[in-house]
Design a protein around this motif. Structure first.
Motif, short mmCIF file in Angstrom:
data_model
loop_
_atom_site.label_atom_id
_atom_site.label_comp_id
_atom_site.label_asym_id
_atom_site.label_seq_id
_atom_site.Cartn_x
_atom_site.Cartn_y
_atom_site.Cartn_z
N TYR A 21 0.70 -1.12 0.05
CA TYR A 21 -0.02 -0.16 0.03
C TYR A 21 0.88 1.20 0.00
N CYS A 22 0.66 1.95 -1.05
CA CYS A 22 1.37 3.52 -1.43
C CYS A 22 0.43 4.46 -1.02
N ASN A 23 0.87 5.05 0.40
CA ASN A 23 0.05 5.83 0.93
C ASN A 23 -0.09 7.29 -0.05
N SER A 24 1.15 7.77 -0.58
CA SER A 24 1.04 8.96 -1.37
C SER A 24 0.24 8.73 -2.49
N LEU A 25 0.20 7.50 -3.12
CA LEU A 25 -0.81 7.32 -4.41
C LEU A 25 -2.22 6.89 -3.80
N ASP A 26 -2.15 6.46 -2.53
CA ASP A 26 -3.36 5.57 -1.98
C ASP A 26 -3.79 4.65 -2.80
N TYR A 27 -2.82 3.70 -3.11
CA TYR A 27 -2.88 2.77 -4.25
C TYR A 27 -2.26 1.30 -3.92
N LEU A 28 -2.84 0.16 -3.96
CA LEU A 28 -2.52 -1.12 -3.90
C LEU A 28 -1.64 -1.64 -4.88
N PHE A 29 -0.61 -2.06 -4.71
CA PHE A 29 0.15 -2.93 -5.76
C PHE A 29 0.39 -4.02 -5.31
#
Length: 491
Positions: A349-357
């Motif tokens: 989970y990348c907080n700055s992009l609010d995205y799940l890789f």
């Protein structure tokens, strides 16, 4: 005034459309445009690993069992053996730990019993007094034999260690002798280990019902002791160099953990650690797998480890969450809730992009294995194919005829190639003009050109913008206050 001009223009356009109706130009059904699915998270998922499999307390104990029958030892005829020597013997700490009242000890020269011990307790210590009898011409060696009634095993000392000498004193009450019985037993290599445990680093709370043991394979190989908050062990080895780990049973959560550190059995009489320098133990769930991982480029440009998260999944179930160690490295302990060979997905989970890789099948589960290290972590192979975690804003106002015709039933979409990257929201600005507001998704590696398509519900026709623009993460291509005015042409 603008309102009336729009009404007039709309009337004129309507007449124009009507006049062209005889041309029978094709119309189109309203397109079902939708942005390609993305993995935006709407906040930190706060992953939690599934619970460990619980079990009963293992009651670890070393197995000394044998199948020797209870011996029938008796003192020899003193008239035949007029001379003697005296032995005062004490069991070594390991054997003494399991001593019982029915135990027996005797002295032999060759295969002949030359004295049976009398057990006497002196200041709380059990000693064996033996008068060893022999002929005046005896020149053999004395072998001591000890029968453990608890385990049904007869131990024998090394006869060559003690020569028979008339009137010899072998051990005293103050300094008893310790024959080497273990060398004939199941565990001939006896050592010690001194350990320390930092409670703050444990994944469980310490409880009075906890158990700890040194384990070789699945076999308990230690006797644990606590002395003034010091933890130490008698180690039981079949041979020097055996590999062992410590296991810890938590009574609080009914689960077993294993030390991350492994050790080798020391030589007989040796030790692992020292009283003033114990080895530090840390624990992970028994049967777990550990990986030290890092997130590589290009995603790493957007990393913020203080608020990002890493977790491992097997068959859709979280089996471990990452602990950030610094230097872009996470420690990921995956619980042994799956069979060896199971594919493990790693999610980030990348907080700055609010995205799940996701890194699909990044690992294959292997019990007790370790991937990477804190200094050389393994780079997680995140799947970026079809993922568009970057975003930009756009506000578009159609020109010319479509400016007048535009209404809330129209649909406008942004495309990169053939992929729909965003569908606009239609609204009217302060002047009554219809504007199209976008959030457009872009790939992380950039260099993308955005094209726009418009469907007019009035004309029932498709149009394309006569310009494209570069995707720029975080940029605004027009605003509500100042939308981009773009000409659209019929397809």
């Amino acid at each position: 005034m603008m309102k009336y001009l729009n009404i007039i223009l709309l009337a004129l356009v309507g007449m124009s459309i009507a006049s062209c109706s005889d041309d029978e130009e094709p119309t189109y059904p309203r397109p079902d445009w939708s942005a390609v699915p993305e993995d935006f998270a709407n906040g930190n998922p706060n992953w939690t690993a599934a619970q460990d499999i619980t079990g009963n307390a293992p009651a670890w104990t070393a197995d000394f069992s044998g199948n020797d029958a209870t011996p029938v030892w008796s003192d020899p005829d003193k008239s035949i053996y007029p001379t003697s020597m005296t032995a005062v013997v004490r069991l070594t700490p390991v054997l003494e730990h399991f001593a019982a009242d029915a135990d027996m000890m005797a002295a032999f020269i060759g295969n002949e019993c030359r004295g049976v011990a009398q057990a006497v307790t002196v200041d709380g210590v059990k000693l064996f007094f033996i008068q060893v009898k022999a002929a005046s011409s005896e020149n053999g060696n004395v072998e001591f034999r000890y029968f453990s009634s608890r385990f049904g095993r007869i131990y024998k000392s090394v006869a060559a260690d003690v020569a028979y000498v008339i009137n010899k004193i072998y051990g005293t009450v103050d300094a008893p002798a310790y024959p080497d019985f273990e060398q004939s037993g199941k565990y001939p290599c006896i050592g010690k280990a001194y350990a320390s445990i930092d409670a703050s680093l444990l994944p469980f709370s310490i409880d009075n019902g906890d158990e700890i043991a040194a384990i070789v394979g699945t076999e308990c190989r230690s006797i644990a002791h606590r002395d003034n908050n010091r933890l130490w062990f008698d180690l039981l080895g079949t041979t020097e160099g055996e590999s062992f780990r410590f296991k810890y049973y938590s009574a609080a959560n009914h689960c077993t953990y294993i030390s991350e550190q492994s050790f080798e059995m020391p030589a007989n009489g040796g030790s692992v650690g020292a009283p003033d320098a114990p080895v530090a133990l840390t624990f992970v769930p028994d049967g777990s797998m550990t990986a030290y991982v890092t997130v590589g480029a290009p995603v790493s440009r957007f990393a913020n480890p203080d608020v990002d998260a890493v977790a491992a999944f097997a068959n859709g179930v979280c089996i471990g969450t990452g602990e950030y160690l610094g230097n872009s490295t996470y420690k990921l302990v995956m619980k042994g809730l799956v069979a060896d060979g199971t594919s493990i997905d790693v999610k980030y989970y990348c907080n700055s992009l609010d995205y799940l890789f996701t890194a699909p099948a990044n690992f294959t589960f292997a019990n007790t294995s370790v991937v990477g290290s804190e200094l050389q972590p393994s780079t997680v192979a995140l799947n970026l194919t079809g993922k568009h975690p970057l975003q930009m804003k756009a506000c578009i106002a159609p020109k010319s005829m479509l400016e007048v015709l535009a209404n809330g039933s129209d649909i406008m979409a942004a495309f990169v190639g053939n992929e729909c990257r965003g569908v606009a929201q239609v609204k009217s600005n302060a002047t009554g003009q219809a504007i199209f507001l976008f959030t457009i998704n872009g790939s992380i590696d950039g260099n993308e050109q955005v094209s726009l398509k418009l469907y007019s519900s009035t004309t029932q026709k498709l149009y394309e913008a006569n310009v494209t623009f570069a995707f720029e993460p975080g940029a605004e291509y027009g605003t509500e206050a100042s939308p981009r005015s773009i000409e659209f042409v019929q397809r």
